[in-house]
Design an enzyme around this catalytic site. Structure first.
Site, PDB file in Angstrom:
ATOM      1  N   GLN A 119       0.990  -1.337  -0.301  1.00  0.00           N
ATOM      2  CA  GLN A 119      -0.017  -0.106  -0.203  1.00  0.00           C
ATOM      3  C   GLN A 119       1.065   1.385   0.428  1.00  0.00           C
ATOM      4  O   GLN A 119       1.637   2.093   1.123  1.00  0.00           O
ATOM      5  CB  GLN A 119      -1.120   0.222   1.276  1.00  0.00           C
ATOM      6  CG  GLN A 119      -1.899  -1.503   1.085  1.00  0.00           C
ATOM      7  CD  GLN A 119      -3.193  -1.766   0.295  1.00  0.00           C
ATOM      8  OE1 GLN A 119      -3.569  -0.269  -0.083  1.00  0.00           O
ATOM      9  NE2 GLN A 119      -2.788  -2.121  -0.213  1.00  0.00           N
ATOM     10  N   ALA A 160     -12.026   3.410   0.120  1.00  0.00           N
ATOM     11  CA  ALA A 160     -11.245   2.860   0.463  1.00  0.00           C
ATOM     12  C   ALA A 160     -10.078   2.895  -0.931  1.00  0.00           C
ATOM     13  O   ALA A 160      -9.544   4.261  -1.569  1.00  0.00           O
ATOM     14  CB  ALA A 160     -11.550   1.595  -0.101  1.00  0.00           C
ATOM     15  N   HIS A 161      -8.806   2.341  -0.869  1.00  0.00           N
ATOM     16  CA  HIS A 161      -7.827   2.294  -1.526  1.00  0.00           C
ATOM     17  C   HIS A 161      -8.351   2.858  -3.597  1.00  0.00           C
ATOM     18  O   HIS A 161      -8.955   2.164  -3.823  1.00  0.00           O
ATOM     19  CB  HIS A 161      -6.447   1.509  -1.886  1.00  0.00           C
ATOM     20  CG  HIS A 161      -6.533   0.203  -2.197  1.00  0.00           C
ATOM     21  ND1 HIS A 161      -6.435  -0.890  -1.080  1.00  0.00           N
ATOM     22  CD2 HIS A 161      -7.489  -0.671  -2.665  1.00  0.00           C
ATOM     23  CE1 HIS A 161      -6.591  -2.338  -1.624  1.00  0.00           C
ATOM     24  NE2 HIS A 161      -7.557  -1.980  -2.313  1.00  0.00           N
ATOM     25  N   ASN A 162      -7.266   3.640  -4.267  1.00  0.00           N
ATOM     26  CA  ASN A 162      -7.366   3.944  -5.464  1.00  0.00           C
ATOM     27  C   ASN A 162      -8.830   4.418  -5.534  1.00  0.00           C
ATOM     28  O   ASN A 162      -9.421   4.609  -7.178  1.00  0.00           O
ATOM     29  CB  ASN A 162      -7.122   2.100  -6.472  1.00  0.00           C
ATOM     30  CG  ASN A 162      -6.299   1.590  -5.896  1.00  0.00           C
ATOM     31  OD1 ASN A 162      -4.817   2.545  -5.469  1.00  0.00           O
ATOM     32  ND2 ASN A 162      -5.468   0.544  -6.549  1.00  0.00           N
TER      33      ASN A 162
END
Length: 196
Positions: A119, A160-162
């Site tokens: 990450q 969340a990520h992205n």
């Protein structure tokens, strides 16, 4: 009428300062760079390589990780956390307990175990973004998480990520946005919505 009232109230009742000057209990790395008029409250921690723009206010007990960037006239209420490398543009408001740049929830199977996927991407907040209390925005895994200009996130929202959130989008409390979701501009989410 409501718009006119909001404009009048902003002019007549400007927000109280979060901090003034640099409090002597703040822990500030020698390589951190402040522009004119930056204020830092009690017990804030500002790590190496941080750059903070003019007239930004950092509240008590905030943590600004190494190499993070804050633009001009931002307001960080007490106990905001910016992980290392977070990018925050101008006039951004971060309410108490907001966490910007934490690791996304990414794992890969390794036999009977879960191995953490890197990450190491960025998180970027555009101009005039407002993030509510105890809202969390994960950094990208290998890419970037982006909250574009003018977006407003309520308390207790998780990004969340992205994820990419478009300009002027509003997201109400207890909404969760799953990794790599793409949201356009001027979208409105009601409370407790979920997007996968």
């Amino acid at each position: 009428p409501k718009l006119a009232f909001a404009r009048a109230a902003a002019w007549l009742l400007p927000p109280a300062p979060i901090a003034t000057g640099v409090h002597p209990t703040a822990v500030i790395a020698p390589t951190a760079q402040f522009a004119a008029g930056v204020a830092v409250g009690p017990y804030a921690v500002i790590e190496d390589g941080v750059m903070i723009g003019e007239r930004t206010q950092i509240g008590a007990f905030c943590f600004i990780g190494r190499d993070a960037r804050l633009g001009e006239e931002c307001r960080l209420y007490p106990r905001v956390t910016l992980y290392a490398g977070a990018r925050v543009a101008n006039r951004v408001i971060l309410h108490s307990g907001a966490v910007i740049g934490s690791d996304g929830f990414g794992y890969v199977a390794d036999g009977g175990k879960r191995l953490k996927f890197p990450q190491v991407g960025e998180v970027v907040l555009g101009d005039d973004v407002e993030i509510g209390a105890n809202t969390t925005i994960d950094r990208g895994s290998l890419e970037r998480t982006e909250i574009h200009a003018g977006a407003k996130l309520d308390n207790l929202v998780h990004i969340a990520h992205n994820v990419r959130v478009g300009e002027n989008t509003v997201i109400a409390a207890q909404t969760g946005i799953s990794g790599s979701a793409i949201i356009g501009r001027d979208v409105a989410f009601g409370g407790q919505a979920g997007l996968g």
